[in-house]
Each structure stands twice: as structure tokens, then as C-alpha cells.
Design an enzyme around this catalytic site. Structure first.
Site, short mmCIF file in Angstrom:
data_model
loop_
_atom_site.label_atom_id
_atom_site.label_comp_id
_atom_site.label_asym_id
_atom_site.label_seq_id
_atom_site.Cartn_x
_atom_site.Cartn_y
_atom_site.Cartn_z
CG HIS A 243 29.48 -40.28 -4.13
ND1 HIS A 243 30.47 -39.45 -4.61
CD2 HIS A 243 28.32 -39.79 -4.63
CE1 HIS A 243 29.92 -38.50 -5.36
NE2 HIS A 243 28.62 -38.69 -5.38
CB CYS A 281 28.41 -39.75 -8.89
SG CYS A 281 28.21 -37.98 -9.10
CG HIS A 308 24.54 -39.25 -7.17
ND1 HIS A 308 25.51 -38.75 -6.33
CD2 HIS A 308 23.58 -39.77 -6.37
CE1 HIS A 308 25.14 -38.96 -5.07
NE2 HIS A 308 23.98 -39.58 -5.07
CG ASP A 361 24.15 -35.09 -7.83
OD1 ASP A 361 23.74 -34.36 -6.92
OD2 ASP A 361 25.24 -35.68 -7.80
CG HIS A 362 25.51 -31.38 -8.03
ND1 HIS A 362 26.86 -31.57 -8.09
CD2 HIS A 362 25.13 -31.85 -6.82
CE1 HIS A 362 27.29 -32.12 -6.96
NE2 HIS A 362 26.25 -32.30 -6.17
CE1 TYR A 378 21.62 -32.59 -4.04
CE2 TYR A 378 23.50 -31.21 -3.49
CZ TYR A 378 22.97 -32.44 -3.83
OH TYR A 378 23.79 -33.52 -3.98
C1 DNO Z 1 27.29 -33.85 -3.43
C2 DNO Z 1 27.25 -35.24 -3.09
C3 DNO Z 1 28.28 -35.72 -2.09
C4 DNO Z 1 27.88 -37.11 -1.67
C5 DNO Z 1 28.83 -37.77 -0.74
C6 DNO Z 1 28.49 -39.23 -0.61
O1 DNO Z 1 26.36 -33.31 -3.92
O2 DNO Z 1 27.23 -36.03 -4.22
O3 DNO Z 1 28.30 -34.90 -0.98
O4 DNO Z 1 26.67 -37.04 -1.02
O5 DNO Z 1 30.12 -37.63 -1.16
O6 DNO Z 1 29.05 -39.70 0.55
#
Ligand code: DNO
Length: 406
Positions: A243, A281, A308, A361-362, A378
Site C-alpha cells: 500500500h 490507492c 482502493h 475507500d474512505h 468507514y
Molecule cells: C486506511 C488504510 C490503511 C491501509 C494500510 C495498509 O484506511 O488504507 O490503513 O489499510 O496502510 O497496510
């Protein structure tokens, strides 16, 4: 072919249930055994038990729930490995054993990161947007205020421009004690899914471990780790997905080596194998205007093991907040076209991993979730909005002929 739609679940204590996730339309679960201390082995038994909980119907365990544990996010890497300490091999052996066990229970992808001391970092977990939604944000002057006036990191003032320092000072002076405490908590107390949290003094100690580790040394430590674990990942048929740094800039003078396309190229070249792959991401990488996200997907597409999808909105002071999924600075349409073309290439090459797992994501905190306790970024409804938008965009692209007729 559509991407595999997944959803991050924080385990049995997550206020969002597996039944909720099913209704949101996801088929894949992304989760971790958060209860296992960082560095310790994930046993086959513990993995299997969690897998059953996810995949089997609550009322009738002989039936499937319609969800598959498709990605582990994350198996965190012990700090001694990151720092290249003399005892790192012991921790690496444990990591290898976890990979083998993951392979045995048949989970195909492990996400991890190479951020030192802190995992993802924000200054504000509930920035109010003009429509009343709440978003995660990183305010650069506030971060600098924390660094200079609360952490009082030696030498920090040399790293910032006068303009930023003036803004940081003004920000700090306008904050009351409560606001300062919340800022500290947001930055170092640990966010969901991240590393453990710290007090100010513990944090200073952790930072000191990196006094003699620059980017070059830190990259060598990553190389060492990958050279050790990737052969085990290959044997175990588990694809690794690193990531990117979030945010993709150095924080607190720490090394940062997973922030740019050049970094990703370097990492994938260490061991050229799909098992040494990437979690792209878009929201993390997209914070840097010099990251060409569509180009990254086009050039490194064959190494993407997980996606992501989210967007961020930058400002000229180096701050950003999380935008809704189809707005902000991430060119989501172009990125998604590039991803779907990559899947098409995989199909033509008969790759087993043709379908790339993605998750929204987020999300923003919206509607009823504004009244509930949720994991920052989340909450169910915001993520559902994000996923629904992404799903619609994907279907539109797939039906437009852009991927399959040209
Ligand atoms: C946050 C995430 C990070 C991710 C880690 C992967 O929402 O994208 O915490 O899970 O960095 O290791």
C-alpha cells in the site's frame, strides 16, 4: 468483466455487519486478524475460524453467506524489520509463516505497508463540508503546528517555509486546549486498521529509532524483506500488495519510499513477479500532483493485486481532504478505464487473477451515520454511496464500447 467488489470489515466489533455488507452488494471481504499483536504468526486455525465466520450463513453453517474473504488488509510488518535490526530475521520468519498459513486457507492477496512508525495519518477526522457531510482531512499547517509546538521535534523548523510556519503558528494560537488534544490524538493515537497509538513521549522514542535511517537505507531494508518473503509468497500462491504511503510525503522527518511512480517501479523491480505486487490507492497517491494516476495504472497495471478507489482534493498549502468518489483531483473515469483495460489484457493472457479486487475507500459520514459512532472513513452509508457511484461508472464504461470494441 467487472472488478471484484469488496468491502473492508473490521471484524466482529465493526458496527457495520456482514449482513450490511452483503446488502451493499459487495461479494468480497477485506479484513485482518486485528487482535494478533504486530509481528506474531497468524495461525491456520485463527484464519480458518474467521474465514468461516465471514463466509458461512449465521443460521445455517452449511450454506454460504455469499461473501468470500478475498483480501487481507493488512498483515503489518514489525518495526524491527522496517528498521533492519539485527533480529529482523526472527520476525521475517514469523511473517513467512503467516503467508504460508494464508496460502493454506486459500486467501489470495495480502496487503501491507512500509510506512515507518505511523500508518495512515490525518489531522481532522470530521471536517464539515458545505453539504454537512463529514470528511477525513489532512491540514498541512495544523500538522506543522503539532510538529513544531506540541511534539517540538528538534530541527523541524528548518524543514518548513516561512509561509507555512506563519500559518502553523496562527493555527496553533487560535486553538484551545481541547482542540490541541484532539489534534494530537488524531495524529498519533492510531486510526482504525493502523499501528498502535502512542503518547507524545512514546512517539518521540519511536521517531528516534529512525535517526540514522534515510530513504536509501530504508529502501534497502524493504529490498531485504521482499527478497526473503516473495519466494514464500510464490510457493504459497499468495499475492502481496504494498500500500502506498498515506499521505505520500515525509512526515516527522521519517523516510518515505512508497510515494511516487518511481518508488513503485523500484519495488516491483526488486523481484519481478506478480506475487510482488501493488495495492494502488488512488486517494493516497493522488495527493501528489506529480503522480500521474492513469499512467501509473497503465504502466504498472500487471502488478496490481488490489485497488482502493477514492479521491482527494488538494489545496495550495499542501493540505487535502477526502472528496466524494467521483469528484476531487483523482481522474476516476480515466483510472477506471485503465483498470478495465488491464483486466481485458489479463483475460487475453489467461491470467487467473483477471478480476481485480477493488473497494470504495474512505466514504464521507452522511445521513444517519452522522448520529452514530462509526470508524472514521468507514461508515456504511458513505461507503455505500461511494461504491454505488463507482459501480455505476464501471457499468457505464463497460457498456460504452471503450474497453471491448476498440
Ligand atoms: C486506511 C488504510 C490503511 C491501509 C494500510 C495498509 O484506511 O488504507 O490503513 O489499510 O496502510 O497496510
Amino acid at each position: 468483466m467487472e472488478m471484484e467488489q469488496t468491502w473492508r470489515w473490521y471484524g466482529p466489533s465493526d458496527p457495520v455487519t456482514l449482513a450490511d455488507i452483503r446488502q451493499a452488494g459487495a461479494t468480497g471481504i477485506v479484513t485482518a486478524l486485528h487482535e494478533i499483536p504486530i509481528g506474531e504468526v497468524w495461525t491456520e486455525e485463527a484464519l480458518l475460524e474467521r474465514k468461516k465466520l465471514i463466509e458461512r450463513d449465521d443460521k445455517n453453517p452449511l450454506r454460504s453467506r455469499g461473501l468470500t474473504w478475498s483480501v487481507i488488509e493488512s498483515i503489518p510488518v514489525h518495526e524491527d524489520i522496517k528498521q533492519g535490526k539485527p533480529n529482523r530475521d526472527e520476525w521475517i520468519d514469523k511473517y513467512k509463516q503467516s503467508i504460508r498459513n494464508v496460502g493454506k486457507v486459500g486467501i489470495p492477496v495480502i496487503t501491507y505497508n512500509w510506512m515507518p512508525v505511523v500508518d495512515w495519518t490525518r489531522t481532522n477526522l470530521a471536517l464539515e463540508l458545505e453539504d454537512g457531510a463529514r470528511a477525513l482531512a489532512f491540514d498541512f499547517p495544523e500538522y506543522v503546528a503539532f510538529d513544531l509546538y506540541m511534539l517540538q521535534r528538534p530541527g523541524a523548523e528548518k524543514e518548513y517555509s516561512d509561509e507555512i510556519k506563519d500559518a502553523a503558528k496562527a493555527r496553533f494560537e487560535s486553538m484551545n486546549d481541547e482542540e490541541r488534544y484532539v489534534l494530537q490524538k488524531n495524529i498519533i493515537a492510531g486510526l482504525p486498521g493502523g499501528q498502535e497509538g502512542y503518547t507524545l513521549d512514546e512517539f518521540r522514542e519511536r521517531l528516534a529509532n529512525y535517526d540514522s535511517i534515510d530513504d536509501t537505507k530504508y529502501r534497502q531494508n524493504l529490498r531485504y524483506f521482499l527478497e526473503q518473503i516473495i519466494p514464500v509468497a510464490i510457493e504459497s500462491d499468495v499475492r502481496m500488495a504494498i500500500h502506498p504511503d498515506d499521505p505520500p510525503i515525509s512526515l516527522f522527518g521519517l523516510p518515505r519510499v512508497v510515494s511516487t511512480e518511481a518508488d513503485l517501479q523500484y519495488i516491483t523491480n526488486i523481484y519481478n513477479s506478480v506475487y510482488n505486487g501493488l495495492c494502488i490507492c488512488t486517494g493516497s497517491l493522488g495527493v501528489r500532483p506529480d503522480n500521474d494516476l492513469t499512467g501509473i495504472v497503465e504502466r504498472l497495471g500487471d502488478k496490481i493485486n488490489f485497488l482502493h478507489l477514492r479521491s482527494t482534493q488538494r489545496d495550495p498549502m499542501g493540505s487535502f481532504h477526502e472528496a466524494s468518489h467521483l469528484r476531487g483531483d483523482v481522474p476516476m473515469y480515466q483510472v477506471m478505464v485503465a483498470v478495465l483495460k488491464e483486466q481485458k489484457r489479463r483475460h487475453a493472457a489467461n491470467r487467473r487473477d483477471e478480476q481485480i479486487p477493488m473497494r470504495a475507500d474512505h466514504g464521507h459520514t452522511i445521513l444517519d451515520d452522522l448520529k452514530k459512532k462509526t470508524n472514521p472513513g468507514y461508515s456504511a452509508i458513505g461507503l455505500l454511496r461511494g461504491m454505488a457511484e463507482l459501480r455505476g461508472l464501471e457499468m457505464g464504461i463497460l457498456n460504452s464500447g471503450v474497453i471491448y470494441n476498440n
